[in-house]
Motif scaffolding. Structure first.
Motif, short mmCIF file in Angstrom:
data_model
loop_
_atom_site.label_atom_id
_atom_site.label_comp_id
_atom_site.label_asym_id
_atom_site.label_seq_id
_atom_site.Cartn_x
_atom_site.Cartn_y
_atom_site.Cartn_z
N GLY A 40 3.62 -5.23 -6.40
CA GLY A 40 4.35 -3.91 -6.92
C GLY A 40 5.94 -3.66 -6.41
N ASN B 55 0.68 -1.36 -0.06
CA ASN B 55 -0.23 -0.07 -0.04
C ASN B 55 1.00 1.30 0.16
OD1 ASN B 55 -2.49 -1.21 0.04
ND2 ASN B 55 -2.51 -1.63 2.18
N LYS C 299 2.31 1.69 -3.47
CA LYS C 299 1.40 2.23 -4.28
C LYS C 299 0.92 3.72 -4.19
CE LYS C 299 -3.21 1.28 -6.10
NZ LYS C 299 -4.56 0.21 -5.94
N ASN C 300 0.51 3.91 -2.70
CA ASN C 300 0.09 5.22 -2.41
C ASN C 300 0.96 6.23 -2.08
OD1 ASN C 300 -2.59 4.00 -2.76
ND2 ASN C 300 -2.52 3.15 -0.61
N LYS D 29 4.29 6.08 -3.04
CA LYS D 29 5.42 5.91 -4.04
C LYS D 29 6.74 5.74 -3.36
CE LYS D 29 2.65 7.07 -7.27
NZ LYS D 29 1.89 6.21 -8.07
#
Length: 232
Positions: free
Chosen positions: A67, A41, A44-45, A47
């Motif tokens: 990711g 998270n 993703k959120n 960076k």
């Protein structure tokens, strides 16, 4: 809170100590899964830019699917912080690991890390090690003879099996669990076991952890080995 809620609590808390540009060791087990979810998270959120080294193929796949960049331990110079679970932790900050059959890779990553953090629920904190069976990773060739030697020493060995087959590690080795009840002299036992031909690694993690995050019914408890200071 139930045990899974406590695991989620400490997993998410530990993710806060991962900073940008770190090389992070990711452990194995159910508690670490919550850590990996939290890091995914953040990547993703926020960076968040991190490189991770995994202690099992399962964790590596989990992280990659979210990711997170995952590399081999041989492709990094050093690991800044490894976060992992534990099966038992005693009052001297020594532990037993290997309930997930990954303690060889876990120890390789841990011993190549600047700092180590363990995340556990309160049931894993004990006065003395040994109630949890001590895992040994052994090569399959000659493993029955290793078993016989351990049995003769009164260590109550048992091959770990699943669905009638012997469990294999990610290195294709077997696991023998020692049902000791209590371990009075962990350093002496560790030295004896690692010198036994056929034993690749044991699950005693001694003088390795720096920080412990414990999930309790009253919230999070943070512990540090004497001489260490919990990171900010």
């Amino acid at each position: 809170m139930d045990q899974n809620a406590l695991k989620k609590l400490v997993g998410e808390e530990s993710a806060k100590y991962v900073k940008n540009n770190m090389v992070v060791g990711l452990g194995s087990g159910t508690t670490v899964q919550f850590l990996v979810d939290a890091l995914g998270n953040r990547v993703k959120n926020e960076k968040l830019n991190i490189t991770c080294v995994s202690t099992s193929n399962f964790t590596a796949d989990h992280a990659s699917n979210l990711g997170i960049i995952v590399k081999s331990i041989d492709d990094v110079m050093q690991v800044d912080l490894t976060i992992d679970g534990a099966d038992e932790i005693d009052s001297n900050f020594n532990g037993i690991k290997g309930g997930g059959a990954a303690h060889l890779w876990e120890k390789i990553v841990a011993t190549n890390s600047k700092k180590n953090m363990w995340i556990v629920d309160e049931s894993k904190m004990v006065n003395q090690l040994g109630t949890f069976p001590l895992p040994l990773e052994v090569i399959p060739f000659g493993s029955s003879h290793v078993y016989d030697k351990l049995d003769a020493k009164g260590y109550h060995p048992e091959f770990r099996t699943k669905d009638g087959n012997r469990v294999l590690t990610d290195s294709k080795n077997e696991i023998i669990d020692l049902h000791l009840g209590k371990i009075n002299h962990p350093f002496q036992l560790a030295d004896e076991l690692i010198k036994m031909v056929g034993v690749v690694e044991h699950g005693l993690f001694l003088n390795i952890v720096n920080y412990v995050i414990v999930g309790t019914q009253h919230g999070i408890e943070k512990l540090t080995r004497p001489g260490d200071q919990f990171p900010k």
